[in-house]
Design a protein around this motif. Structure first.
Motif, short mmCIF file in Angstrom:
data_model
loop_
_atom_site.label_atom_id
_atom_site.label_comp_id
_atom_site.label_asym_id
_atom_site.label_seq_id
_atom_site.Cartn_x
_atom_site.Cartn_y
_atom_site.Cartn_z
N GLU B 215 0.82 -1.22 0.00
CA GLU B 215 0.00 0.00 0.00
C GLU B 215 0.85 1.26 0.00
O GLU B 215 0.57 2.20 0.75
CB GLU B 215 -0.95 -0.02 1.21
CG GLU B 215 -2.00 -1.12 1.08
CD GLU B 215 -2.59 -1.52 2.43
OE1 GLU B 215 -2.00 -1.12 3.46
OE2 GLU B 215 -3.61 -2.21 2.44
N HIS B 216 1.90 1.26 -0.81
CA HIS B 216 2.77 2.43 -0.96
C HIS B 216 3.34 2.93 0.36
O HIS B 216 3.70 4.09 0.48
CB HIS B 216 2.03 3.58 -1.67
CG HIS B 216 1.77 3.28 -3.11
ND1 HIS B 216 2.62 3.63 -4.10
CD2 HIS B 216 0.74 2.63 -3.70
CE1 HIS B 216 2.14 3.23 -5.27
NE2 HIS B 216 0.98 2.60 -5.05
N ASN B 217 3.44 2.01 1.34
CA ASN B 217 4.02 2.40 2.62
C ASN B 217 5.55 2.40 2.48
O ASN B 217 6.18 1.37 2.31
CB ASN B 217 3.58 1.40 3.70
CG ASN B 217 4.12 1.77 5.06
OD1 ASN B 217 5.27 2.21 5.19
ND2 ASN B 217 3.30 1.60 6.07
N THR B 218 6.15 3.59 2.53
CA THR B 218 7.58 3.73 2.25
C THR B 218 8.43 2.94 3.24
O THR B 218 9.40 2.31 2.85
CB THR B 218 7.99 5.22 2.32
OG1 THR B 218 7.02 5.96 1.60
CG2 THR B 218 9.34 5.42 1.69
N ASP B 219 8.04 2.93 4.52
CA ASP B 219 8.83 2.21 5.51
C ASP B 219 8.86 0.72 5.22
O ASP B 219 9.90 0.07 5.29
CB ASP B 219 8.26 2.44 6.92
CG ASP B 219 8.78 3.75 7.51
OD1 ASP B 219 9.47 4.48 6.76
OD2 ASP B 219 8.51 4.02 8.69
N LEU B 220 7.70 0.15 4.88
CA LEU B 220 7.65 -1.29 4.60
C LEU B 220 8.47 -1.63 3.36
O LEU B 220 9.24 -2.59 3.34
CB LEU B 220 6.20 -1.76 4.41
CG LEU B 220 5.23 -1.57 5.58
CD1 LEU B 220 3.99 -2.43 5.39
CD2 LEU B 220 5.89 -1.90 6.91
N LEU B 221 8.32 -0.79 2.32
CA LEU B 221 9.09 -1.03 1.09
C LEU B 221 10.58 -0.93 1.37
O LEU B 221 11.38 -1.72 0.86
CB LEU B 221 8.68 -0.03 0.01
CG LEU B 221 7.41 -0.39 -0.76
CD1 LEU B 221 6.94 0.78 -1.60
CD2 LEU B 221 7.63 -1.62 -1.64
N THR B 222 10.95 0.05 2.22
CA THR B 222 12.36 0.22 2.55
C THR B 222 12.89 -0.99 3.30
O THR B 222 14.02 -1.44 3.08
CB THR B 222 12.57 1.50 3.38
OG1 THR B 222 11.98 2.58 2.67
CG2 THR B 222 14.03 1.78 3.60
N ALA B 223 12.05 -1.55 4.20
CA ALA B 223 12.47 -2.74 4.95
C ALA B 223 12.80 -3.89 3.99
O ALA B 223 13.82 -4.57 4.14
CB ALA B 223 11.37 -3.15 5.93
N ILE B 224 11.93 -4.09 2.98
CA ILE B 224 12.17 -5.14 1.99
C ILE B 224 13.44 -4.82 1.20
O ILE B 224 14.28 -5.69 0.94
CB ILE B 224 10.98 -5.26 1.01
CG1 ILE B 224 9.70 -5.64 1.76
CG2 ILE B 224 11.29 -6.26 -0.09
CD1 ILE B 224 9.62 -7.06 2.20
N LEU B 225 13.59 -3.54 0.85
CA LEU B 225 14.77 -3.13 0.09
C LEU B 225 16.05 -3.43 0.88
O LEU B 225 17.04 -3.89 0.32
CB LEU B 225 14.68 -1.64 -0.22
CG LEU B 225 15.84 -1.10 -1.06
CD1 LEU B 225 15.70 -1.54 -2.50
CD2 LEU B 225 15.94 0.41 -0.97
N LEU B 296 17.92 3.95 10.89
CA LEU B 296 17.38 4.71 9.77
C LEU B 296 16.08 5.42 10.14
O LEU B 296 15.49 6.12 9.31
CB LEU B 296 17.14 3.79 8.57
CG LEU B 296 18.41 3.24 7.92
CD1 LEU B 296 18.07 2.17 6.91
CD2 LEU B 296 19.22 4.36 7.29
N GLY B 297 15.63 5.20 11.37
CA GLY B 297 14.43 5.88 11.82
C GLY B 297 13.14 5.36 11.21
O GLY B 297 12.14 6.07 11.15
N LEU B 298 13.13 4.10 10.71
CA LEU B 298 11.88 3.52 10.20
C LEU B 298 11.04 3.07 11.39
O LEU B 298 11.54 2.91 12.50
CB LEU B 298 12.17 2.29 9.33
CG LEU B 298 13.11 2.44 8.15
CD1 LEU B 298 13.19 1.13 7.40
CD2 LEU B 298 12.66 3.54 7.24
N GLU B 299 9.75 2.86 11.14
CA GLU B 299 8.92 2.24 12.17
C GLU B 299 9.57 0.91 12.54
O GLU B 299 9.91 0.12 11.65
CB GLU B 299 7.51 1.98 11.62
CG GLU B 299 6.64 3.22 11.52
CD GLU B 299 6.38 3.85 12.89
OE1 GLU B 299 6.17 3.09 13.86
OE2 GLU B 299 6.41 5.11 12.98
N PRO B 300 9.79 0.63 13.84
CA PRO B 300 10.57 -0.55 14.23
C PRO B 300 10.01 -1.86 13.67
O PRO B 300 10.77 -2.77 13.35
CB PRO B 300 10.48 -0.55 15.75
CG PRO B 300 10.10 0.83 16.13
CD PRO B 300 9.37 1.44 14.99
N ASP B 301 8.67 -1.97 13.54
CA ASP B 301 8.13 -3.26 13.10
C ASP B 301 7.89 -3.31 11.59
O ASP B 301 7.13 -4.14 11.11
CB ASP B 301 6.85 -3.59 13.87
CG ASP B 301 5.77 -2.54 13.63
OD1 ASP B 301 6.09 -1.50 13.02
OD2 ASP B 301 4.63 -2.77 14.04
#
Lengths: 361, 341
Positions: B215-225, B296-301
């Motif tokens: 759902e275009h969630n940048t944090d989740l995409l970044t985690a996968i990246l 990186l300051g992403l949401e921890p989960d």
């Protein structure tokens, strides 16, 4: 050299009865003895990072050949370890080349695969020739005289052409392949003769095909019905359970139909081929014997984590020996070795640079 | 004078056979005598080739230019043939009970260590030495092949793509990575569905389907990246190639040349061993991503959430499945990600 030959004994040696007689093939190998040879050679192979495997292979083959007797005479295996090592190094390099090609470029992989495919007949001929040349019975070597051109026809062109017949011509192609292999075997100056029947190949191949299809249908409907009756969609292990049952059923179907083909064709080849005036052969391998042998071998191997391998090899050799008979004909003592100018089959240097068995096994 | 009976003599070049006895004389001399007491040959043990003793198979004695002598391997025969200079020590080893027992333990132990530690560490070395231009060629060819088969051009708007690219350029700066080391690309793929993968030269492909799923969630995409970056920085592709190649070769070497079913067993072991390697690499990449997320300051989960969303699109897994797939069980990956919080 301190050797002398007593020339008073010039008359041909006649120790063979003149009438044809049927003899059994006996296998004398013992599991315990072979286990010891196998495990020690395996350790030596590991310790030498695989190099010793060529010597181990020679010892294994010698053990099986010399324990096989027909009419009181044992077979001999004559390969030199360095010949095996050479073939094996080439085999490893080719496989590594293919792996690297696959890993680094699909285009390179396709080219390598094509080249290897086209070269298959050459490898098959080299391998058959090598295996035959290093086999001897009564101090006379076997040989394989098949030519590359013919091999290319039966191993590459005909199988490709059979695709256009929707595989209807495949049994005929399989017959051509077996014909090529067996009719090119020679024993000393005698050539093997075959009279393979196309009809038998159609019977064996279509029989195997229909057995496979029929059993697979039974398996699908039988298991499908029982599965849906017990199915519990919540349980993930149910999924694995049915997958495993289906895989086992699939393996069993393949096993039954391939054994039907293998047993029939082995019997047919043995019952029709002959070395003129030297020997003819009989084979009565039943399908049930072959299926039982393969199933128990597989279970033993898996349950013993590989340790049953020596037992498997010994009992397999014993079963194949038991179902085979040889009719010894009066000409058995009159075969002339192809290398009669030199001393004897054993220790004789007939190897050239292309005498090798390219492969890993 | 000793007489060894029950031998066969095969004259050179002919398939004749003759039952004979062997008469042993002084000075390593011996004679071959047929049943009618005719002398066939006299020679010495030094002038013949004696094949190595092996189990209890008959002994073969080659008389150059004269023929072959075969005799059952009884103790008297074996003692006589120890005089030959051509004997190796291998038969002694093969009948040494201590060595047989030791081998039965050492062979499985060494093979286990070899597959568990030897091949992986050799693979790491291999990965270090693969020339960069080969990695480059390999990656480009692979991407071309994928583009021609399962990948289509992305349908994400250019602005969206640019937004992610800018964000990730910033991320790679924070990770002290050269931005030229990575090349993120968007593709559409019906075949692969929601997925992301890395090529060894740092090209990372993210499917439109994955962007949709997360759902275009940048944090989740970044985690996968980050997981994919983990694969690249640890040179996982090259290690996997080396490991796959070495295992296949080793298994073929030890189990090759056998019947069809036994080969099926070897193939099965090969698959299981390779899946263990590949799962180990996935864990490394997962843990790489998890270790970078806080800084990186992403949401921890983020990583756990992304995994949960992916898991929801897959059929439920059973315990045995980890043997037959290249990735660890999603359930365990999510647990691992949650534990890191």
């Amino acid at each position: 050299m301190d050797q002398e030959i007593d020339n008073s004994n010039k008359a041909p040696i006649h120790t063979e009865p003149q009438t044809p007689r049927k003899v059994a093939v006996n296998f004398h190998g013992k599991t315990g003895e072979y286990f010891a040879i196998w495990i020690v050679n395996l350790l030596l192979t590991i310790v030498t990072l695989g190099i010793y495997s060529a010597w181990a292979t020679v010892r294994t083959h010698r053990y099986f050949y010399a324990n096989t007797d027909i009419d009181g005479h044992r077979f001999s295996y004559l390969a030199q370890p360095l010949q095996i090592l050479k073939g094996r190094i080439i085999g490893v390099l080719l496989l590594a080349l293919y792996f690297l090609a696959v890993a680094f470029s699909p285009l390179a992989a396709a080219i390598v695969a094509l080249v290897l495919f086209l070269a298959t007949p050459i490898f098959i001929c080299m391998s058959l020739r090598f295996r035959m040349k290093v086999s001897a019975y009564r101090n006379i070597r076997f040989n394989f005289t098949g030519q590359y051109g013919r091999a290319f026809l039966v191993f590459v062109l005909l199988p490709i052409m059979s695709i256009f017949t929707l595989y209807l011509a495949l049994p005929w192609v399989l017959k051509k392949i077996d014909d090529f292999i067996y009719s090119n075997i020679t024993y000393g100056d005698k050539k093997m003769q075959t009279e393979l029947a196309t009809g038998e190949y159609y019977l064996a191949a279509f029989g195997a095909f229909f057995i496979g299809v029929a059993l697979l249908l039974v398996a699908i409907f039988g298991f499908g019905a029982s599965m849906s009756a017990f199915a519990d969609p919540e349980s993930a292990s149910q999924f694995t359970g049915s997958t495993i049952i289906f895989m086992v059923a699939y393996v069993l179907v393949i096993l039954l139909s391939s054994s039907f083909y293998a047993a029939r064709i082995r019997n047919h080849i043995f019952n029709t081929m002959r070395l003129s005036d030297v020997a003819s052969f009989e084979s009565n391998l039943s399908i049930s014997t072959l299926v039982w042998l393969r199933v128990t071998n597989f279970l033993a191997l898996v349950l013993s984590l590989g340790f049953a391998l020596p037992w498997i090899k010994i009992r397999t050799a014993r079963v194949y020996a038991q179902v085979t008979q040889v009719n010894i004909l009066p000409g058995i003592a009159g075969v002339i070795g192809q290398y009669s100018q030199s001393s004897s089959a054993i220790g004789e240097e007939v190897a050239n640079i292309f005498d090798m068995d390219v492969g890993l096994g | 004078m000793t007489l060894l009976t029950g031998a066969y003599f095969y004259p050179a070049g002919r398939s004749e056979s003759l039952p004979v006895s062997i008469q042993l004389h002084a000075d390593a001399q011996f004679s071959i005598i047929d049943n009618e007491q005719n002398l066939i040959a006299t020679t010495t043990i030094k002038d013949v080739v004696v094949n190595d003793k092996l189990g209890s198979i008959p002994r073969e004695i080659v008389l150059p230019d004269i023929g072959l002598l075969m005799i059952d391997a009884n103790p008297a025969v074996n003692t006589w043939l120890t005089q030959s200079a051509t004997q190796s020590k291998i038969a002694k080893l093969e009948s040494n009970t201590t060595l047989i027992l030791a081998s039965s333990i050492l062979v499985p132990a060494v093979l286990y260590l070899f597959f568990k530690f030897g091949i992986p560490s050799a693979a790491i070395t291999f990965a270090e030495y693969v020339p960069q231009n080969m990695v480059e060629i390999a990656s480009r060819h692979t991407l071309v092949a994928l583009d021609k088969s399962v990948l289509d051009a992305s349908e994400l708007p250019v602005e969206t793509q640019d937004k992610y690219q800018d964000h990730w350029a910033h991320i790679s700066q924070q990770l002290n990575l050269e931005s030229s080391d990575f090349n993120i690309q968007f593709r559409q793929s019906k075949t692969m569905g929601a997925n992301a993968f890395a090529l060894p030269n740092g090209t990372i492909v993210i499917t439109d389907e994955l962007v949709e799923l997360l759902e275009h969630n940048t944090d989740l995409l970044t985690a996968i990246l980050l997981h994919e970056i983990g694969h690249v920085t640890h040179k996982h592709s090259m290690r996997l190639i080396a490991e796959t190649m070495a295992t296949s070769l080793a298994i073929d070497y030890f189990f090759g040349d056998l019947g069809a079913l036994i080969e099926a067993f070897a193939g099965l072991s090969n698959t299981i061993v390779q899946n263990q390697f590949s799962q180990k690499l996935e864990w490394e990449a997962d843990n790489f991503a998890l270790s970078k997320i806080p800084a990186l300051g992403l949401e921890p989960d983020s990583f756990a959430l992304a995994m949960e969303k992916l898991a929801a699109t897959m059929p439920e897994e059973s315990k045995l499945q980890h043997l037959i797939q290249s990735h660890p069980l999603m359930r365990e990956r999510i647990e691992n990600a949650r534990k890191a919080l």
